[in-house]
Design an enzyme around this catalytic site. Structure first.
Site, PDB file in Angstrom:
ATOM      1  N   HIS A 141       4.894  24.657  19.707  1.00 39.38           N
ATOM      2  CA  HIS A 141       3.835  23.927  21.086  1.00 39.38           C
ATOM      3  C   HIS A 141       2.706  23.422  20.206  1.00 39.38           C
ATOM      4  O   HIS A 141       1.611  24.217  19.781  1.00 39.38           O
ATOM      5  CB  HIS A 141       3.372  25.138  21.907  1.00 39.38           C
ATOM      6  CG  HIS A 141       4.667  25.718  22.671  1.00 39.38           C
ATOM      7  ND1 HIS A 141       4.707  27.073  22.998  1.00 39.38           N
ATOM      8  CD2 HIS A 141       5.752  25.038  23.043  1.00 39.38           C
ATOM      9  CE1 HIS A 141       5.930  27.276  23.648  1.00 39.38           C
ATOM     10  NE2 HIS A 141       6.449  26.060  23.803  1.00 39.38           N
TER      11      HIS A 141
ATOM     12  N   GLU B 248      -1.323  24.815  20.280  1.00 41.08           N
ATOM     13  CA  GLU B 248      -1.680  26.297  19.831  1.00 41.08           C
ATOM     14  C   GLU B 248      -2.014  26.239  18.367  1.00 41.08           C
ATOM     15  O   GLU B 248      -1.497  26.701  17.517  1.00 41.08           O
ATOM     16  CB  GLU B 248      -0.304  26.931  19.685  1.00 41.08           C
ATOM     17  CG  GLU B 248       0.071  27.163  21.465  1.00 41.08           C
ATOM     18  CD  GLU B 248       1.308  27.802  21.701  1.00 41.08           C
ATOM     19  OE1 GLU B 248       2.026  28.162  20.527  1.00 41.08           O
ATOM     20  OE2 GLU B 248       1.612  27.850  22.980  1.00 41.08           O
TER      21      GLU B 248
ATOM     22  N   ARG C  82       1.160  20.226  25.065  1.00 42.87           N
ATOM     23  CA  ARG C  82       2.145  21.267  24.630  1.00 42.87           C
ATOM     24  C   ARG C  82       3.704  20.810  23.848  1.00 42.87           C
ATOM     25  O   ARG C  82       4.024  21.361  22.965  1.00 42.87           O
ATOM     26  CB  ARG C  82       2.586  22.070  25.860  1.00 42.87           C
ATOM     27  CG  ARG C  82       3.339  23.065  25.884  1.00 42.87           C
ATOM     28  CD  ARG C  82       3.856  23.756  27.189  1.00 42.87           C
ATOM     29  NE  ARG C  82       4.743  24.846  27.167  1.00 42.87           N
ATOM     30  CZ  ARG C  82       4.706  26.017  26.961  1.00 42.87           C
ATOM     31  NH1 ARG C  82       3.561  26.566  26.473  1.00 42.87           N
ATOM     32  NH2 ARG C  82       5.744  26.827  26.992  1.00 42.87           N
TER      33      ARG C  82
ATOM     34  N   HIS D  17       2.744  31.924  17.944  1.00 40.49           N
ATOM     35  CA  HIS D  17       2.161  31.298  19.237  1.00 40.49           C
ATOM     36  C   HIS D  17       0.634  31.461  19.305  1.00 40.49           C
ATOM     37  O   HIS D  17       0.083  32.442  18.718  1.00 40.49           O
ATOM     38  CB  HIS D  17       3.113  31.290  20.366  1.00 40.49           C
ATOM     39  CG  HIS D  17       4.468  30.833  20.140  1.00 40.49           C
ATOM     40  ND1 HIS D  17       4.848  29.863  20.695  1.00 40.49           N
ATOM     41  CD2 HIS D  17       5.301  31.443  19.728  1.00 40.49           C
ATOM     42  CE1 HIS D  17       6.296  29.291  20.538  1.00 40.49           C
ATOM     43  NE2 HIS D  17       6.478  30.580  19.946  1.00 40.49           N
TER      44      HIS D  17
ATOM     45  N   GLU E 192       2.001  36.366  19.609  1.00 45.46           N
ATOM     46  CA  GLU E 192       1.024  35.488  20.352  1.00 45.46           C
ATOM     47  C   GLU E 192      -0.300  35.868  19.854  1.00 45.46           C
ATOM     48  O   GLU E 192      -0.666  37.176  19.861  1.00 45.46           O
ATOM     49  CB  GLU E 192       1.115  36.005  21.807  1.00 45.46           C
ATOM     50  CG  GLU E 192       2.247  35.351  22.629  1.00 45.46           C
ATOM     51  CD  GLU E 192       2.404  33.839  22.856  1.00 45.46           C
ATOM     52  OE1 GLU E 192       1.457  33.166  22.631  1.00 45.46           O
ATOM     53  OE2 GLU E 192       3.362  33.385  23.411  1.00 45.46           O
TER      54      GLU E 192
END
Length: 425
Positions: free
Chosen positions: A183, A186, A242, A311, A386
């Site tokens: 993405h 990020e 994104r 991410h 994440e």
């Protein structure tokens, strides 16, 4: 349950010559309500304008432990969305009062530092793709006894997807795979893997016993920028882009969410979409995109000990499954190692990461790389991470947090590698 029909406005002149400016955009934390389908409301609130598309962008969806949406609201829609939420008795707080100011304050200051001394690659800065690739080439050349640079795939716009292998040469070693920037927005994920790559080699050169052992036991393959086209676009046109940059259909919309484009059963479940303009558009079919299909073919040739896809944001350590509620037969081992990993993170800088299955901690979703690697490639230790933060800055994490974020992740991934070295053959 209240069902709301919200007018989808399409007034489109698709000219992307100008950089997207987020002046006046705000990020709100909106409290979820059981009787209101806010996902449908946010998906429907789209207004196409010259230079791009104004829309309510859902950055993060509610969780059982935190029933709050993080949503970016365009300035021109603030009054309308305010009235709409009030009409539905939905409460919200403003967390970022001007998105462009946050982008400009941090990124532009970093670029000024880089222009003053462009030959120095700073790991506490975000870098453009050509700078990253230049550093990777030099890093591999200077450390050729440990590091090799090679192509693992290609992009829609014809660019090479490049990865590094870091390890002490010898035999058919198992692989610790780590990727980031599937993405494009990020940025902290890619910066983390660049720092980690440098750290592995530096610690080996300094005869640090733990890293030396892990580089002898495994090959560490690091893919810092998977979505190359999208990442370049996030620098040149739209910081918060994104998806990939594929031409996907009507209305001039572009891009596929590459982390919805892998094969898993239950295609289209949960947070994914067939609508080409959606930020979570899954593509025409699994592996329809060159980025996912080419890299997946390469992954299928490896002897993978672990697959870790990085991410941002949320501070989660996730494991399968996302597409179904049934647990993996490896769930207990996945959980045990995840608990050790988040404990290592907390010991480093005191940050709390939560661990759990994707479907429990994040949301139901099909087509993700972590589920695909675990199920199709039979990689037992398949994780999605994440990174920071939990919403104060969201995707625009200031560069002062790059090194602390990388340091705590480094301690966690060593936990995974050590566990595999001790317990798996």
């Amino acid at each position: 349950m209240v069902r709301l029909g919200v007018l989808l406005l399409l007034l489109c002149v698709f000219s992307h010559a100008e950089r997207v400016n987020y002046s006046g955009y705000q990020v709100w934390h909106v409290k979820a309500q059981d009787d209101v389908r806010l996902d449908d409301v946010f998906e429907s609130l789209q207004v196409c304008i010259k230079g791009g598309r104004d829309y309510v962008d859902v950055w993060r969806r509610p969780l059982p432990t935190s029933p709050v949406y993080h949503v970016m609201i365009p300035g021109r829609l603030i009054e309308h969305v305010t009235q709409l939420l009030r009409h539905m008795n939905v409460t919200y707080d403003v967390w970022i009062d001007d998105v462009q100011r946050l982008i400009s304050d941090d990124t532009m200051k970093g670029r000024l530092r880089h222009r003053r001394n462009p030959r120095v690659f700073r790991f506490n800065e975000y870098h453009k793709y050509d700078e990253i690739l230049g550093w990777m080439e030099k890093f591999a050349r200077v450390n050729s006894d440990l590091v090799s640079l090679f192509q693992v795939g290609s992009t829609y716009e014809g660019r090479r997807i490049m990865a590094m292998k870091i390890g002490v040469p010898g035999g058919n070693k198992q692989v610790i795979w780590q990727d980031s920037l599937i993405h494009a927005r990020e940025w902290i994920s890619g910066a983390t893997l660049l720092w980690l790559s440098h750290k592995l080699v530096r610690n080996y050169r300094q005869h640090e016993a733990d890293v030396t052992s892990l580089l002898r036991r495994f090959d560490w393959i690091v893919l810092p920028v998977w979505n190359v086209d999208g990442y370049i676009y996030s620098w040149t046109k739209d910081r918060l882009w994104r998806k990939s940059r594929t031409n996907v259909g009507p209305f001039g919309c572009k891009g596929v969410d590459l982390n919805r484009n892998f094969y898993t059963p239950n295609r289209g479940a949960g947070i994914s979409s067939d609508y080409t303009c959606s930020g979570v558009y899954q593509g025409n079919s699994p592996f329809s995109e060159p980025e996912s299909s080419s890299v997946s073919r390469y992954l299928s040739t490896l002897n993978l000990a672990a697959f870790i896809s990085i991410h941002s944001y949320a501070q989660y350590w996730l494991y399968p499954y996302g597409y179904k509620s049934t647990s993996s037969e490896d769930n207990e081992d996945l959980k045990r190692v995840a608990l050790e990993a988040v404990a290592a993170i907390k010991r480093t800088h005191g940050k709390e990461y939560k661990q759990g299955r994707v479907i429990d901690l994040a949301y139901e979703v099909a087509g993700g790389s972590v589920d695909w690697a675990h199920q199709s490639l039979c990689v037992k230790y398949s994780y999605g991470v994440e990174l920071r933060d939990r919403g104060k800055h969201g995707f625009i994490l200031p560069r002062r947090y790059i090194v602390p974020t990388a340091e705590e992740y480094f301690e966690a991934v060593k936990v995974v590698a050590r566990h595999i070295a001790r317990n798996e053959t």
